[in-house]
Design an enzyme around this catalytic site. Structure first.
Site, PDB file in Angstrom:
ATOM      1  N   SER A 100      58.294  36.719  31.595  1.00  0.00           N
ATOM      2  CA  SER A 100      56.942  36.273  31.273  1.00  0.00           C
ATOM      3  C   SER A 100      56.384  36.925  30.016  1.00  0.00           C
ATOM      4  CB  SER A 100      55.999  36.531  32.457  1.00  0.00           C
ATOM      5  OG  SER A 100      56.138  37.857  32.925  1.00  0.00           O
ATOM      6  N   ASP A 104      46.261  43.146  36.128  1.00  0.00           N
ATOM      7  CA  ASP A 104      47.442  42.906  35.298  1.00  0.00           C
ATOM      8  C   ASP A 104      47.388  43.784  34.046  1.00  0.00           C
ATOM      9  OD1 ASP A 104      49.544  42.012  33.812  1.00  0.00           O
ATOM     10  OD2 ASP A 104      49.033  39.884  33.938  1.00  0.00           O
ATOM     11  N   HIS A 106      50.992  42.067  31.215  1.00  0.00           N
ATOM     12  CA  HIS A 106      50.924  40.989  30.230  1.00  0.00           C
ATOM     13  C   HIS A 106      49.779  41.239  29.257  1.00  0.00           C
ATOM     14  CE1 HIS A 106      52.944  39.260  33.832  1.00  0.00           C
ATOM     15  NE2 HIS A 106      53.786  38.848  32.888  1.00  0.00           N
TER      16      HIS A 106
END
Length: 358
Positions: free
Chosen positions: A111, A332, A335
């Site tokens: 990702s 998160d 990311h």
């Protein structure tokens, strides 16, 4: 001899002066091509950033669009990466598209590859907002196509690069097998990445067993497994990539920010509510060990692979993660918000691509 010697000296001095003036007049991309370390530097405030508005990028992943998900601050959008010893040329989409015209680029990885691919597609779309572009996903392959330049940017979702196979005993991660590499052939640019999933355990671990050198195990040292998998990948590249038609990159290790002690905070401090970058003075933590594994493997390859050594510049951006602004539950710190840090990865990619002869 007496009259000729001063004249000879004058000729030599004039030649040196001409060469010196020519060197001073090199444009920024040309100067960068002479040899610039884009990866050592600092973040500086720049009111002309970001390079695009995510409101104008209709295909952006919801989890990366921090502003749309309620992030209240915008300062993190206003930083530009400034290398210590040279200039990083400002991203020029038209220039890059001329370089890529009629060509295909594939990002292969997890990702974080999605993060970088998504960033680049938004950067190019901002230049051609009226383009008849297409975005298509089939299985693990996404394709962004700009017909005006016949450019294809592909994303192959492949977290480990090596094969994961369903067998009678369960799902097996095969460190010595890379049959899925057949789908990577025929591209002009390949940008690989793997690391994010290698330390996952429990429900986040997508395999039941791991196969190493012909032996199936329930588990093994993850750093050793990572090194073995990268060596398998490197052998595939050395055996299958024609460097006269394909240029290979490796996206460096993208850091996380779950431990504030890395930047003089407390251990319980994370990326949440961080609004400014760190500096080399405040961020004392060095490169994680997986960085050295990547460098070691690349050094021993016969194929030239360009390392996008993004780790340090990204380590300083503790403020750049979605944190609680993903539109989902959780925090998160892995990311990156878009617009944001991956745009800089692509600015460096652009600088490298356009400073080299076609």
């Amino acid at each position: 001899m007496g009259d000729g010697f001063p004249r000879f000296c004058w000729i030599v001095l004039s030649w040196i002066l001409i060469v010196s003036i020519h060197q001073v007049q090199l444009s920024e991309p040309q100067a960068a091509a002479v040899g610039c370390d884009y990866f050592q530097g600092s973040w500086v405030f720049d009111k002309t950033y970001p390079l695009y508005n995510t409101m104008d990028c209709p295909f952006i992943e919801k989890e990366f669009d921090c502003q749309a998900n309620g992030r209240p601050d915008q300062l993190y959008l206003k930083y530009r990466w400034k290398p210590n010893d040279c200039m990083l040329p400002r991203f020029n989409a038209k220039d890059l598209l001329r370089k890529l015209k009629g060509k295909k680029m594939m990002f292969i990885g997890d990702s974080l590859s999605l993060n970088q691919w998504q960033s680049l597609t938004c950067m190019l779309h901002a230049f051609l907002p009226q383009s008849n572009y297409t975005v298509h996903r089939e299985g693990n392959l996404s394709t962004f196509y700009l017909p005006e330049y016949e450019v294809s940017l592909m994303l192959s979702r492949n977290a480990f690069l090596v094969d994961i196979v369903q067998e009678n005993i369960g799902t097996v991660l095969k460190l010595d097998s890379i049959k899925n590499g057949e789908s990577w052939k025929g591209y002009d640019f390949l940008i690989f990445n793997t690391w994010h999933w290698w330390l996952h355990t429990g429900r986040k671990q997508p395999w039941d067993f791991i196969e190493s050198r012909g032996k199936v195990k329930k588990d093994m040292d993850r750093m050793a497994a990572y090194r073995e998998a990268l060596r398998t990948w490197s052998k595939w590249v050395d055996s299958n990539v024609n460097t006269t038609t394909t240029q290979v990159f490796f996206q460096g290790i993208s850091p996380t920010h779950f431990n504030g002690k890395e930047w003089n905070g407390t251990k319980s401090t994370t990326c949440t509510h961080q609004i400014r970058p760190a500096t080399d003075l405040t961020y004392e933590s060095g490169p994680p060990p997986e960085v050295m594994i990547v460098k070691e493997v690349l050094k021993n390859m016969s194929t030239p692979v360009v390392l996008l050594n993004i780790t340090r510049l990204s380590q300083l951006r503790k403020d750049g993660h979605p944190s609680i602004y993903t539109g989902l539950k959780g925090n998160d710190c892995s990311h990156w918000c878009l617009a944001g840090v991956p745009d800089t990865w692509n600015e460096i990619l652009y600088a490298i691509l356009t400073s080299r002869k076609t």
